[in-house]
Scaffold this motif. Structure first.
Motif, mmCIF file in Angstrom:
data_model
loop_
_atom_site.group_PDB
_atom_site.id
_atom_site.type_symbol
_atom_site.label_atom_id
_atom_site.label_comp_id
_atom_site.label_asym_id
_atom_site.label_seq_id
_atom_site.Cartn_x
_atom_site.Cartn_y
_atom_site.Cartn_z
ATOM 1 N N VAL A 136 0.845 -1.180 0.000
ATOM 2 C CA VAL A 136 0.000 0.000 0.000
ATOM 3 C C VAL A 136 0.889 1.242 0.000
ATOM 4 C CG1 VAL A 136 -1.871 1.231 1.150
ATOM 5 C CG2 VAL A 136 -1.751 -1.262 1.281
ATOM 6 N N THR A 137 0.603 2.157 -0.915
ATOM 7 C CA THR A 137 1.335 3.420 -0.986
ATOM 8 C C THR A 137 0.518 4.511 -0.311
ATOM 9 O OG1 THR A 137 2.342 2.768 -3.078
ATOM 10 C CG2 THR A 137 2.445 5.110 -2.496
ATOM 11 N N TYR A 138 1.097 5.119 0.713
ATOM 12 C CA TYR A 138 0.465 6.221 1.445
ATOM 13 C C TYR A 138 1.228 7.513 1.169
ATOM 14 C CZ TYR A 138 -1.235 2.285 4.314
ATOM 15 O OH TYR A 138 -1.788 1.115 4.757
ATOM 16 N N THR A 150 -5.432 -2.008 6.303
ATOM 17 C CA THR A 150 -4.540 -1.133 5.533
ATOM 18 C C THR A 150 -5.042 0.291 5.387
ATOM 19 O OG1 THR A 150 -5.499 -1.599 3.340
ATOM 20 C CG2 THR A 150 -3.860 -3.158 4.178
ATOM 21 N N VAL A 151 -6.316 0.528 5.663
ATOM 22 C CA VAL A 151 -6.867 1.869 5.446
ATOM 23 C C VAL A 151 -7.485 2.443 6.726
ATOM 24 C CG1 VAL A 151 -8.518 3.266 4.126
ATOM 25 C CG2 VAL A 151 -7.289 1.395 2.992
ATOM 26 N N ARG A 161 -3.024 10.017 2.640
ATOM 27 C CA ARG A 161 -3.844 9.714 1.469
ATOM 28 C C ARG A 161 -3.391 8.363 0.913
ATOM 29 N NH1 ARG A 161 -7.083 12.660 -1.964
ATOM 30 N NH2 ARG A 161 -7.085 12.109 -4.184
ATOM 31 N N VAL A 162 -4.332 7.467 0.698
ATOM 32 C CA VAL A 162 -4.011 6.170 0.105
ATOM 33 C C VAL A 162 -3.881 6.369 -1.402
ATOM 34 C CG1 VAL A 162 -4.744 3.791 -0.240
ATOM 35 C CG2 VAL A 162 -5.226 4.944 1.934
ATOM 36 N N ILE A 217 -3.033 0.550 -4.070
ATOM 37 C CA ILE A 217 -2.997 -0.742 -3.383
ATOM 38 C C ILE A 217 -2.582 -1.775 -4.419
ATOM 39 C CG2 ILE A 217 -4.309 -2.474 -2.109
ATOM 40 C CD1 ILE A 217 -6.217 -0.247 -1.218
ATOM 41 N N MET A 223 -8.429 9.175 -0.444
ATOM 42 C CA MET A 223 -7.997 8.060 -1.270
ATOM 43 C C MET A 223 -7.940 8.468 -2.729
ATOM 44 S SD MET A 223 -9.700 4.226 -1.529
ATOM 45 C CE MET A 223 -9.241 3.811 0.154
ATOM 46 N N ALA A 267 -6.486 3.634 -6.320
ATOM 47 C CA ALA A 267 -6.689 2.587 -5.311
ATOM 48 C C ALA A 267 -8.159 2.216 -5.182
ATOM 49 C CB ALA A 267 -6.140 3.060 -3.970
#
Length: 417
Positions: free
Chosen positions: A8-10, A100-101, A114-115, A118, A285, A289
Motif C-alpha cells: 500500500v502506498t500512502y 490497511t486503510v 492519502r491512500v 494498493i 484516497m 486505489a
C-alpha cells in the motif's frame, strides 16, 4: 505460509520524523501497540508484521492538511510504501480496508494521509470481476465498433412513469445505444421501480421490434438492503431488462458482492460519494486505489466524469481515472467499460479521443447535451456522433460542422462555454 504481500502506498505528512511515523503505522496496523508485548515474538512478527518498503520524499507542504495547534507549515511529505503479509490480511475486502486503510487515519503525529495505490497479489484474482465489461457491453448493445452513445433521463427527478417512458421513446428514436435512470432515481413514491419498469420496457421492446436494436436501459435498483436490491434486480430481469445503475458507495462492498454473485444484469456503477474521499489532496484516497476494489467486486461499466466536466474534477484527474480503469489488475477481462460523463455534449470529443490514446472503447454519456440541443434530442445524438467522427478522422469540430448542421448548432449553443 504464503510469501505474497499487499503493498500500500500512502502519501504521508508530518512535522516529525517521517521514518518513525512510517514505522509506527506499520506496527500499529499489524502486530504492535504502544508498548512492548511478551507475545509479540519474532515468529509472530515474521508471519504478520507489516514492513516499510520505501520512503520517497516530496516537497514540503506549506499548510498542514489537518489543522493542529501550531496551524502553520512547512510540514514534511513523502510517499511511503508499506508491505502487509497476505497471511495477515487474506483476500477479504473488509479485512483489507480495516487493516490497511481504516486505522491509519487515527495515527498520532500525522497531519495528512492519502491512500495512493494498493498493489494486490495474484491471490486476489479470486474475486469475480466484471461479468460483461467492455466486450459484453458491446454485445448487449449490438455495437461492434465506435463509442457507445448514451443518455440519461432528464429531469433527474419528478417525472411520472408514463412521462419517463415518453422520454425513453424519444431517446430510442434519436438513436442512442444506452439510457439510464439518474442515480438519484431509485424507487420513489411517485415513480416506483415496478411502475417504471412496466412503463419503459414495452417501449424498449417496441423499438427493438421496429429496428432490430435493443437499446440498453439501466434501471436504478440500489438499496441498502441487499434483499430489496435483489428483488429490484429480479423485477428488471423478469421484464427483459439487461442493465442496472448501482450507487456503489451507497450499497457498500457487501451489497455489491451480494448482487454480483446473483446478477444477470450489466452493472453500471455510479461513484457518487467518491468525492467525499478524494477532494482534499492531502487526505482520503486516490481513485487508482479506490477503483480496483469495485472492479474486483464486479463493476461492468464505471462512470468517471470527463473533459471539462460540470463538476469540480480537473481534466488531468479524469485522464488518470480513464487510464486507471483501463489498466488490467490481473487480466484484460477485469477492465470495466469507462463511462465518460458529466456535462458532455460533443465539444469534448476530440480532446477525449486525443487524451485517452485514441481509443473508441468507451461510453459517451450526454444528458443536457442531448436533451438541450436546440434542434431536439435526435439532433443532440447526431451532433455527438458527428463530433466523434471528427475526432477519429483528425478533423477539427469547426471544420466538420460546416457540413453537419447538428454539430454546428451544438457549437453555436455551447462552444463558448
Amino acid at each position: 505460509m504464503s510469501a505474497s504481500k499487499i503493498n500500500v502506498t500512502y502519501r504521508l505528512e508530518t512535522r516529525g520524523d517521517m521514518g518513525a511515523l512510517a514505522a509506527k503505522i506499520a506496527s500499529d496496523q499489524s502486530t504492535g501497540t504502544f508498548t512492548e508485548l511478551p507475545n509479540e515474538t519474532a515468529d509472530v512478527r515474521a508471519r504478520c508484521a507489516a514492513q516499510v518498503v520505501s520512503i520517497t520524499p516530496l516537497p514540503d507542504a506549506q499548510i498542514p492538511s489537518l489543522p493542529d495547534a501550531e496551524g502553520t507549515g512547512p510540514v514534511k511529505r513523502a510517499d511511503v510504501v508499506i508491505s502487509f503479509p497476505l497471511d495477515a490480511v487474506g483476500t477479504d475486502i473488509a479485512a483489507l480496508m480495516t487493516i490497511t486503510v481504516g486505522g491509519v487515519y487515527a495515527v498520532k503525529g500525522l497531519s495528512g494521509v492519502r491512500v495512493m495505490d494498493i498493489d494486490l497479489p495474484s491471490e486476489w484474482a479470486c474475486h469475480p470481476g466484471p461479468q460483461f465489461g467492455v466486450k459484453g457491453s458491446r454485445d448487449l448493445m449490438g455495437i461492434s465498433r465506435g463509442p457507445m452513445i448514451a443518455s440519461i433521463i432528464k429531469p433527474s427527478l419528478g417525472l411520472l412513469p408514463d412521462a419517463t417512458a415518453e422520454v425513453v421513446a424519444q431517446l430510442c428514436e434519436a438513436g442512442v445505444d444506452f439510457i439510464k435512470d439518474d442515480e438519484k432515481l431509485m424507487s420513489p413514491a411517485y415513480s416506483s421501480l415496478e411502475d417504471r419498469v412496466k412503463a419503459i420496457m414495452p417501449v424498449i421492446r417496441a423499438h427493438e421490434d421496429k429496428t432490430g436494436k435493443q437499446v440498453m436501459y439501466a434501471f436504478g435498483i440500489s438499496s441498502a438492503d441487499p434483499d430489496t436490491m435483489m428483488r429490484n434486480h429480479d423485477t428488471v430481469v423478469a421484464a427483459g431488462g439487461n442493465a442496472a445503475v448501482i450507487n456503489i458507495n451507497s450499497v457498500g462492498y457487501g451489497g455489491m458482492s451480494f448482487l454480483r454473485k446473483r446478477s444477470a444484469l450489466c452493472l453500471h456503477a455510479h461513484r457518487n460519494g467518491w468525492d467525499i474521499l478524494t477532494r482534499h489532496p492531502g487526505l482520503g484516497m486516490e481513485f487508482r486505489a479506490y477503483q480496483k476494489i469495485w472492479r474486483l467486486l464486479g463493476v461492468d461499466q464505471f462512470q468517471i466524469n470527463g473533459i471539462r466536466a460540470k463538476y469540480w474534477e480537473p481534466d488531468d484527474s479524469f485522464v488518470q481515472s480513464f487510464k486507471d480503469v483501463t489498466t488490467p489488475i490481473f487480466s484484460p477481462d477485469d477492465c470495466p467499460l469507462p463511462v465518460v460523463c458529466s456535462g458532455q455534449w460533443g465539444g469534448q470529443a476530440v480532446d477525449t479521443y486525443t487524451r485517452t490514446g485514441g481509443t473508441l472503447d468507451l461510453m459517451y454519456l450526454g444528458g443536457g447535451g442531448v436533451h438541450g440541443h436546440p434542434m431536439g434530442m435526435g439532433a443532440g445524438v447526431r451532433a455527438i456522433r458527428q463530433a466523434w467522427e471528427a475526432a477519429e478522422a483528425g478533423v477539427t469540430l469547426a471544420a466538420y460542422a460546416k457540413d453537419h448542421p447538428e454539430l454546428a448548432a451544438a457549437l453555436a449553443k455551447w462552444g463558448g462555454e
